[in-house]
Motif scaffolding. Structure first.
Motif, PDB file in Angstrom:
ATOM      1  N   ALA A   1       0.854  -1.188   0.000  1.00 33.82           N
ATOM      2  CA  ALA A   1       0.000   0.000   0.000  1.00 33.82           C
ATOM      3  C   ALA A   1       0.888   1.236   0.000  1.00 33.82           C
ATOM      4  O   ALA A   1       0.551   2.261  -0.588  1.00 33.82           O
TER       5      ALA A   1
ATOM      6  N   GLY B   1      -3.527  -3.187  11.962  1.00 32.63           N
ATOM      7  CA  GLY B   1      -2.107  -2.977  11.707  1.00 32.63           C
ATOM      8  C   GLY B   1      -1.580  -3.630  10.437  1.00 32.63           C
ATOM      9  O   GLY B   1      -0.433  -3.405  10.048  1.00 32.63           O
TER      10      GLY B   1
ATOM     11  N   SER C   1      -6.760  -0.087   5.980  1.00 33.46           N
ATOM     12  CA  SER C   1      -7.172   1.289   5.651  1.00 33.46           C
ATOM     13  C   SER C   1      -6.207   1.918   4.660  1.00 33.46           C
ATOM     14  O   SER C   1      -6.627   2.617   3.736  1.00 33.46           O
ATOM     15  N   THR C   2      -4.915   1.676   4.849  1.00 31.07           N
ATOM     16  CA  THR C   2      -3.924   2.250   3.930  1.00 31.07           C
ATOM     17  C   THR C   2      -4.146   1.725   2.510  1.00 31.07           C
ATOM     18  O   THR C   2      -4.026   2.469   1.543  1.00 31.07           O
TER      19      THR C   2
ATOM     20  N   GLY D   1      -3.580   3.798  11.121  1.00 32.34           N
ATOM     21  CA  GLY D   1      -2.836   3.766  12.377  1.00 32.34           C
ATOM     22  C   GLY D   1      -3.797   3.621  13.542  1.00 32.34           C
ATOM     23  O   GLY D   1      -4.847   4.262  13.583  1.00 32.34           O
TER      24      GLY D   1
ATOM     25  N   ARG E   1      -7.296   6.059  15.234  1.00 35.17           N
ATOM     26  CA  ARG E   1      -8.639   5.481  15.170  1.00 35.17           C
ATOM     27  C   ARG E   1      -9.239   5.331  16.552  1.00 35.17           C
ATOM     28  O   ARG E   1     -10.417   5.572  16.758  1.00 35.17           O
TER      29      ARG E   1
HETATM   30  P1  GDP Z   1      -5.296  -1.475   9.488  1.00 36.23           P
HETATM   31  O1  GDP Z   1      -5.370  -1.473  10.974  1.00 36.23           O
HETATM   32  O2  GDP Z   1      -5.312  -2.872   8.949  1.00 36.23           O
HETATM   33  O3  GDP Z   1      -6.304  -0.596   8.827  1.00 36.23           O
HETATM   34  O4  GDP Z   1      -3.831  -0.902   9.141  1.00 36.23           O
HETATM   35  P2  GDP Z   1      -3.426   0.580   8.730  1.00 36.23           P
HETATM   36  O5  GDP Z   1      -3.856   0.879   7.344  1.00 36.23           O
HETATM   37  O6  GDP Z   1      -3.848   1.524   9.802  1.00 36.23           O
HETATM   38  O7  GDP Z   1      -1.830   0.444   8.692  1.00 36.23           O
HETATM   39  C1  GDP Z   1      -1.052   0.119   9.857  1.00 36.23           C
HETATM   40  C2  GDP Z   1       0.364   0.614   9.669  1.00 36.23           C
HETATM   41  O8  GDP Z   1       1.015  -0.089   8.617  1.00 36.23           O
HETATM   42  C3  GDP Z   1       0.444   2.100   9.272  1.00 36.23           C
HETATM   43  O9  GDP Z   1       1.519   2.680   9.992  1.00 36.23           O
HETATM   44  C4  GDP Z   1       0.727   2.064   7.789  1.00 36.23           C
HETATM   45  O10 GDP Z   1       1.460   3.189   7.351  1.00 36.23           O
HETATM   46  C5  GDP Z   1       1.560   0.808   7.645  1.00 36.23           C
HETATM   47  N1  GDP Z   1       1.419   0.209   6.304  1.00 36.23           N
HETATM   48  C6  GDP Z   1       0.264  -0.079   5.647  1.00 36.23           C
HETATM   49  N2  GDP Z   1       0.519  -0.651   4.449  1.00 36.23           N
HETATM   50  C7  GDP Z   1       1.877  -0.731   4.339  1.00 36.23           C
HETATM   51  C8  GDP Z   1       2.761  -1.250   3.315  1.00 36.23           C
HETATM   52  O11 GDP Z   1       2.370  -1.735   2.254  1.00 36.23           O
HETATM   53  N3  GDP Z   1       4.100  -1.182   3.590  1.00 36.23           N
HETATM   54  C9  GDP Z   1       4.587  -0.657   4.747  1.00 36.23           C
HETATM   55  N4  GDP Z   1       5.912  -0.645   4.922  1.00 36.23           N
HETATM   56  N5  GDP Z   1       3.779  -0.174   5.727  1.00 36.23           N
HETATM   57  C10 GDP Z   1       2.430  -0.200   5.520  1.00 36.23           C
END
Ligand code: GDP
Ligand code: ZN
Length: 289
Positions: free
Chosen positions: A140, A165, A169-170, A184, A188
């Motif tokens: 992402a 994590g 969402s990303t 993050g 949230r």
């Molecule tokens: P969710 O809880 O599944 O929605 O996860 P988030 O979208 O909030 O992402 C959690 C963390 O992982 C954040 O700090 C993002 O920046 C990081 N992150 C998400 N996708 C990637 C990726 O493809 N590569 C890296 N290195 N970090 C990512």
């Protein structure tokens, strides 16, 4: 009358999508009086002025998930982080079993491919391809693999599942920068404090719809028969019919074709290991009830 898809219900109003337009509708008669309309329902409605409408009928549902409450789910996209946090394959295998029990299609999205070597990704791809699953590898952060993910989402209603994590969402944000979902855990959590009640919403994305709330908050296996577990592992199910005993559970029985396939490397050891552990859980539940 027109046909549309309920993408959100809130305070007695239902938001019905037709193409690019969203109508604010109420239900007529029995539909207003509590026959429950669900996000994901396909409905017939009478359009009124100013983008409003009245829902007259629900079309038959193909399925309905309890968590999140969504009807007509076409697939679950199980998101797994390849690093930070490390991949939780036991959790993935568990959610695959739950999807198989619900007869839901599954796509596995391995995210954060930017953080690992391609050889590690290859090993995982081998395990899950061998098991018969559709896999996509994404970053992402760097925008890799997004085209494959777009194709997965197009034309379907999807629920993303996976612990926090892993980048759900990303990923959604990188598919559509206009979304700007909170990413993050900390930000949230701060927000959630203010909004105690949550309504599930389908987000129009890449010519499809994705639920804004992850699926499978509880991953306890339901009470099922021993022989049912093998059916939830497609690669085990493929050989199960050839075992000597019709009720073989592929642990220590003689002439077990699943064990043979395991020896020949046709079934991954890691997947079989989790099969055995889930079987123990199911057997221990039998003792309680
Ligand atoms: P969710 O809880 O599944 O929605 O996860 P988030 O979208 O909030 O992402 C959690 C963390 O992982 C954040 O700090 C993002 O920046 C990081 N992150 C998400 N996708 C990637 C990726 O493809 N590569 C890296 N290195 N970090 C990512
Ligand atoms: Zn067997």
């Amino acid at each position: 009358m027109r046909e549309g898809l309920i993408i959100k219900g809130y305070g007695g109003f239902y938001y019905v999508r037709t193409g690019e337009k969203t109508w604010c509708c109420r239900g007529r008669g029995r539909l207003r009086l509590g026959q429950n309309l669900l996000t994901g329902d396909r409905v017939q409605f009478t359009p009124l002025d100013k983008g409003e409408g009245v829902i007259e009928e629900i079309k038959e549902r193909k399925n309905a998930l309890p968590r999140p409450p969504v009807a007509n789910v076409d697939q679950v996209i199980s998101v797994v982080s390849l690093a930070h946090p490390d991949p939780d394959l036991k959790l993935l295998n568990r959610s695959l079993v739950l999807c198989e029990l619900e007869k839901l299609s599954i796509v596995i999205c391995f995210n954060k491919i930017d953080l690992i070597d391609s050889s590690q990704a290859k090993d995982l791809e081998d395990i899950y391809r061998k098991a018969g699953y559709h896999t996509v590898f994404t970053s992402a952060l760097e925008g890799r693999g997004l085209e494959q993910l777009r194709q997965v989402i197009a034309g379907k209603i999807s629920v993303l599942s996976g612990p926090s994590g892993v980048g759900k969402s990303t990923l959604l944000n990188s598919l559509d920068p206009n979304l700007s979902l909170e990413t993050g855990e900390i930000s949230r959590k701060l927000k959630r404090g203010k909004h105690t009640t949550r309504y599930v919403e389908l987000i129009p994305l890449c010519d499809g719809f994705v639920a804004d709330t992850p699926g499978f908050s509880s991953l306890e296996l339901p009470t099922i028969k021993r022989t049912e577990l093998g059916r939830c592992f497609p690669e085990i199910n493929e050989f199960a019919g050839q075992c000597r005993f019709y009720d073989c559970i592929h642990l220590d029985e003689p002439d077990c074709e699943v064990k043979n396939a395991l020896e020949q490397g046709l079934i991954s050891r890691a997947r079989y290991h989790d099969y055995k552990q889930f079987m123990e859980e199911i057997i221990s539940k039998e003792r309680i009830y």
